[in-house]
Design a protein around this motif. Structure first.
Motif, PDB file in Angstrom:
ATOM      1  N   HIS A  97       0.841  -1.217   0.000  1.00 17.01           N
ATOM      2  CA  HIS A  97       0.000   0.000   0.000  1.00 17.01           C
ATOM      3  C   HIS A  97       0.872   1.261   0.000  1.00 17.01           C
ATOM      4  O   HIS A  97       0.594   2.224  -0.710  1.00 17.01           O
ATOM      5  CB  HIS A  97      -0.905   0.044   1.238  1.00 17.01           C
ATOM      6  N   LEU A 121     -12.823   0.952   5.769  1.00 20.57           N
ATOM      7  CA  LEU A 121     -13.218   0.367   4.477  1.00 20.57           C
ATOM      8  C   LEU A 121     -14.044  -0.904   4.611  1.00 20.57           C
ATOM      9  O   LEU A 121     -15.002  -1.098   3.874  1.00 20.57           O
ATOM     10  CB  LEU A 121     -11.964   0.026   3.643  1.00 20.57           C
ATOM     11  N   TRP A 135      -7.527   2.537   8.054  1.00 29.95           N
ATOM     12  CA  TRP A 135      -8.128   2.353   6.718  1.00 29.95           C
ATOM     13  C   TRP A 135      -9.011   1.097   6.690  1.00 29.95           C
ATOM     14  O   TRP A 135     -10.110   1.125   6.190  1.00 29.95           O
ATOM     15  CB  TRP A 135      -7.034   2.166   5.671  1.00 29.95           C
ATOM     16  N   GLU A 184      -5.042   8.130  -2.999  1.00 31.06           N
ATOM     17  CA  GLU A 184      -5.528   7.339  -1.863  1.00 31.06           C
ATOM     18  C   GLU A 184      -6.861   6.680  -2.218  1.00 31.06           C
ATOM     19  O   GLU A 184      -7.104   5.523  -1.866  1.00 31.06           O
ATOM     20  CB  GLU A 184      -5.730   8.305  -0.690  1.00 31.06           C
ATOM     21  N   LYS A 195      -7.739   2.691  -1.858  1.00 29.73           N
ATOM     22  CA  LYS A 195      -8.822   2.258  -0.963  1.00 29.73           C
ATOM     23  C   LYS A 195      -9.853   1.431  -1.733  1.00 29.73           C
ATOM     24  O   LYS A 195     -10.347   0.407  -1.243  1.00 29.73           O
ATOM     25  CB  LYS A 195      -9.492   3.470  -0.321  1.00 29.73           C
TER      26      LYS A 195
END
Ligand SMILES: Cc1cc2nc3c(=O)[nH]c(=O)nc-3n(C[C@H](O)[C@H](O)[C@H](O)COP(=O)(O)OP(=O)(O)OC[C@H]3O[C@@H](n4cnc5c(N)ncnc54)[C@H](O)[C@@H]3O)c2cc1C
Length: 365
Positions: free
Chosen positions: A72, A141, A137, A81, A85
């Motif tokens: 990542h 997510l 994240w 970003e 994602k």
């Protein structure tokens, strides 16, 4: 000029199809399956040039993964970003779809966890400070807490990922092919497509041709041969599996160097592969084969870094061909009235392949 075709053949085998899919990889078979399930009265065929699938889907490492912190981070130098994602969520959802459609047992899935492996504390220290950020994240997510965790393994620093697992690509593809056949998809092996005309006529090697209202090209790294206008670059990957190494200590799936090198334990044998970044331009090919520089690197890595016993041997070696887009995002598109493309899985086809197939099927009529 076509082969001589009888009246009966033309009126049965060669009657126009509603959908022809080119390529029996995970994308091709999934798209045919989902299309046939939502359009049961249609005629659907998958044409595959090999006696077996002959690209990446049965020749990969079997890592069911969402991505490492190091991968990542490296992507953040090249992409927004938002894109990264989207990809993480897509992989996570894609793995759920794969497991629920085919069954965990049927694809040989084992929830063993993934490890990002570092050769030195210095390399680890460049990545580890970002663990918290990517844990946030993951929560945002996919609603998963504390996904990444720093650990030590055999004296090496690692970052554990509790969401990852391993599967058996052969079983996965066999189950998928059987499910598609049972749904009524005709899978035609040893059938190489030479070209696809704009009107949906598919020309085969050996002078046959067949017609389809819609043709979906799911040939991944081989797409440019059929559709040069599609921007996909082939990329070769090398793998080998050792003979039995009693009590092999590496357990789980391992990524190293931003995901370029990977290894896992298969019943006390080591599978190791990758490292195409060592000779990227030579590996931008759709020809199977061995690159000596890469093989030497992987062999030394197994001996000197993973410290396999002195007498280990390679039991089986092979290569596979991937297809990369410039953004790592697959192409799922309609080219013109009759022709569609779903390809460019860019190295993570197990996680996203079935979902790409489902999305492609959704674009068809
Ligand atoms: C060495 C290696 C290791 C990998 N490891 C992993 C991993 O651990 N985890 C992961 O998620 N991903 C991994 N991948 C990537 C993953 O395997 C691919 O992204 C995925 O399989 C691509 O699926 P596909 O259906 O798009 O393409 P493919 O599986 O390549 O299918 C395309 C098919 O089209 C056929 N075809 C091509 N041209 C024609 C033609 N003219 N006529 C008829 N048929 C044709 C080919 O024979 C092939 O069977 C790896 C790939 C490689 C090469």
């Amino acid at each position: 000029m076509d082969n001589e075709v009888s009246f009966w053949e033309q009126d049965s085998f060669l009657k126009p199809y509603d959908l022809i899919v080119v390529g029996a990889g995970i994308v091709g078979l999934s798209s045919a399956l989902f299309y046939k399930q939502s359009h049961p009265d249609t005629r659907v065929a998958v044409l595959e040039r090999g006696f077996l699938p002959q690209g990446a889907s049965t020749r990969n490492a079997g890592f069911a993964c969402v991505g490492s912190v190091g991968e990542h981070l490296a992507d953040m130098d090249k992409e927004s970003e938002a894109n990264i994602k989207k990809r993480i969520r897509r992989r996570y959802e894609g793995l759920k779809l794969l497991k629920s459609t085919l069954g965990e047992k049927e694809i040989g899935y084992e929830h063993c966890g993934g490890y990002e492996f570092f050769r030195s504390e210095e390399d680890f220290n460049n990545v580890a400070p970002h663990i918290d950020q990517f844990n946030r994240w993951m929560f945002e997510l996919v609603d998963e807490e504390e996904v990444y965790e720093a650990r030590k393994l055999q004296d090496y620093p690692v970052i554990y990922n509790r969401l990852e697992g391993a599967l058996h690509p052969g079983k996965m593809m066999q189950t998928l092919a059987q499910k598609a056949s049972r749904a009524g998809v005709e899978i035609k092996w040893n059938t190489t497509v030479d070209s696809i005309a704009k009107d949906g006529t598919v020309h085969l090697e050996g002078d046959y041709s067949c017609e389809a209202n819609q043709v979906l090209v799911a040939a991944n790294g081989f797409v440019p041969k059929l559709l040069p206008e599609i921007d996909i670059r082939p990329a070769r990957g090398l793998l080998f599996v050792t003979d039995n190494i009693p009590n092999l200590k590496w357990k789980g799936i391992f990524h190293h160097d931003r995901g370029y090198v990977y290894f896992r334990n298969i019943d006390d044998r080591l599978l190791i592969g990758g490292a195409r970044n060592l000779d990227k331009s030579a590996e931008q090919t759709d020809k199977f084969g061995e690159n000596t520089t890469i093989k030497n690197y992987l062999t030394n890595f197994a001996s000197n870094v993973l410290k396999l016993p002195d007498d280990w041997q390679i039991d089986r070696q092979w290569s596979g061909i991937m297809g990369f887009t410039s953004t790592k995002t697959p192409v799922i598109t309609q080219l013109d009235t009759h022709r569609f493309v779903a390809a460019g899985l860019s190295g993570m086809g197990i996680a996203i392949g079935m979902d790409v197939g489902r999305k492609a099927a959704g674009k068809l009529q």
